[in-house]
Design a protein around this motif. Structure first.
Motif, PDB file in Angstrom:
ATOM      1  N   GLN A  24      32.086 -10.013  59.296  1.00  0.00           N
ATOM      2  CA  GLN A  24      30.716 -10.472  59.138  1.00  0.00           C
ATOM      3  C   GLN A  24      30.065 -10.625  60.500  1.00  0.00           C
ATOM      4  O   GLN A  24      30.732 -10.762  61.519  1.00  0.00           O
ATOM      5  N   VAL A  25      28.733 -10.639  60.488  1.00  0.00           N
ATOM      6  CA  VAL A  25      27.966 -10.901  61.697  1.00  0.00           C
ATOM      7  C   VAL A  25      26.762 -11.761  61.309  1.00  0.00           C
ATOM      8  O   VAL A  25      26.170 -11.556  60.249  1.00  0.00           O
ATOM      9  N   ASN A  26      26.444 -12.759  62.132  1.00  0.00           N
ATOM     10  CA  ASN A  26      25.304 -13.639  61.896  1.00  0.00           C
ATOM     11  C   ASN A  26      24.150 -13.241  62.801  1.00  0.00           C
ATOM     12  O   ASN A  26      24.335 -13.005  63.991  1.00  0.00           O
ATOM     13  N   ILE A  27      22.955 -13.198  62.202  1.00  0.00           N
ATOM     14  CA  ILE A  27      21.758 -12.762  62.906  1.00  0.00           C
ATOM     15  C   ILE A  27      20.639 -13.737  62.580  1.00  0.00           C
ATOM     16  O   ILE A  27      20.563 -14.246  61.459  1.00  0.00           O
ATOM     17  N   LYS A  28      19.750 -13.987  63.539  1.00  0.00           N
ATOM     18  CA  LYS A  28      18.583 -14.819  63.267  1.00  0.00           C
ATOM     19  C   LYS A  28      17.693 -14.095  62.265  1.00  0.00           C
ATOM     20  O   LYS A  28      17.371 -12.923  62.437  1.00  0.00           O
ATOM     21  N   ALA A  29      17.323 -14.803  61.215  1.00  0.00           N
ATOM     22  CA  ALA A  29      16.607 -14.178  60.108  1.00  0.00           C
ATOM     23  C   ALA A  29      15.105 -14.127  60.353  1.00  0.00           C
ATOM     24  O   ALA A  29      14.522 -15.059  60.890  1.00  0.00           O
ATOM     25  N   ASN A  30      14.519 -13.022  59.981  1.00  0.00           N
ATOM     26  CA  ASN A  30      13.077 -12.865  59.852  1.00  0.00           C
ATOM     27  C   ASN A  30      12.840 -11.745  58.839  1.00  0.00           C
ATOM     28  O   ASN A  30      13.778 -11.100  58.374  1.00  0.00           O
ATOM     29  N   LYS A  31      11.593 -11.523  58.481  1.00  0.00           N
ATOM     30  CA  LYS A  31      11.291 -10.566  57.410  1.00  0.00           C
ATOM     31  C   LYS A  31      11.707  -9.143  57.758  1.00  0.00           C
ATOM     32  O   LYS A  31      12.231  -8.421  56.916  1.00  0.00           O
ATOM     33  N   ILE A  32      11.472  -8.732  58.984  1.00  0.00           N
ATOM     34  CA  ILE A  32      11.768  -7.339  59.358  1.00  0.00           C
ATOM     35  C   ILE A  32      13.274  -7.100  59.386  1.00  0.00           C
ATOM     36  O   ILE A  32      13.761  -6.071  58.919  1.00  0.00           O
ATOM     37  N   CYS A  33      14.045  -8.066  59.895  1.00  0.00           N
ATOM     38  CA  CYS A  33      15.507  -7.916  59.931  1.00  0.00           C
ATOM     39  C   CYS A  33      16.081  -7.932  58.517  1.00  0.00           C
ATOM     40  O   CYS A  33      17.032  -7.214  58.213  1.00  0.00           O
ATOM     41  N   GLN A  58      15.116 -22.189  61.918  1.00  0.00           N
ATOM     42  CA  GLN A  58      15.517 -20.781  61.932  1.00  0.00           C
ATOM     43  C   GLN A  58      16.656 -20.519  60.948  1.00  0.00           C
ATOM     44  O   GLN A  58      17.740 -21.057  61.098  1.00  0.00           O
ATOM     45  N   ASP A  59      16.415 -19.689  59.933  1.00  0.00           N
ATOM     46  CA  ASP A  59      17.466 -19.290  58.997  1.00  0.00           C
ATOM     47  C   ASP A  59      18.352 -18.237  59.654  1.00  0.00           C
ATOM     48  O   ASP A  59      18.028 -17.669  60.683  1.00  0.00           O
TER      49      ASP A  59
END
Length: 133
Positions: A24-33, A58-59
């Protein structure tokens, strides 16, 4: 750097996680990502993703990476095309065919983020975000 270009940050995190065979990898969430992750899931490049709410504002997007039956990588290369300093736009007829149709190009359109195959079906063009193969 991640504040200036969240898409490049996402692609770099995925690229680095694949190199070490992470699950798994965690990424800062936003609509485009989240749109890019949705396209990667629909095209079979990742196993899944979840949006996780954090106590701060920040999700986080948790992306489950996908590997073949013998541990081989499904994503070989993932390259950013359009950058904040140099945007790349393509018409529906000028969208790249990646590896003769074996790869995908992720495009941000007025209808949302979609793959080059979907753009050709819906007859729309847009900003060429990245190329995956």
């Amino acid at each position: 750097m991640s504040h200036a270009d969240p898409i490049a940050d996402m692609l770099t995190r995925i690229r680095n996680a694949i190199r070490i065979n992470a699950v798994q990898v965690n990424i800062k969430a936003n609509k485009i990502c989240e749109g890019i992750a949705k396209v990667l899931l629909e095209e079979g490049y990742i196993a899944g993703f979840d949006r996780i709410a954090n106590s701060n504002n920040q999700d986080t997007l948790r992306i489950d990476l996908k590997y073949g039956p013998y541990g081989e990588q499904v994503i070989h290369t993932i390259t950013r095309c359009s950058k904040p300093s140099c945007r790349v736009y393509r018409k529906k007829d000028d969208l790249p065919v990646v590896l003769g149709g074996m790869g995908i190009a992720v495009v941000s359109t007025s209808l949302g983020v979609m793959s080059d195959h979907q753009c050709r079906q819906k007859q729309v063009g847009g900003e060429l975000l990245c190329v995956v193969n």
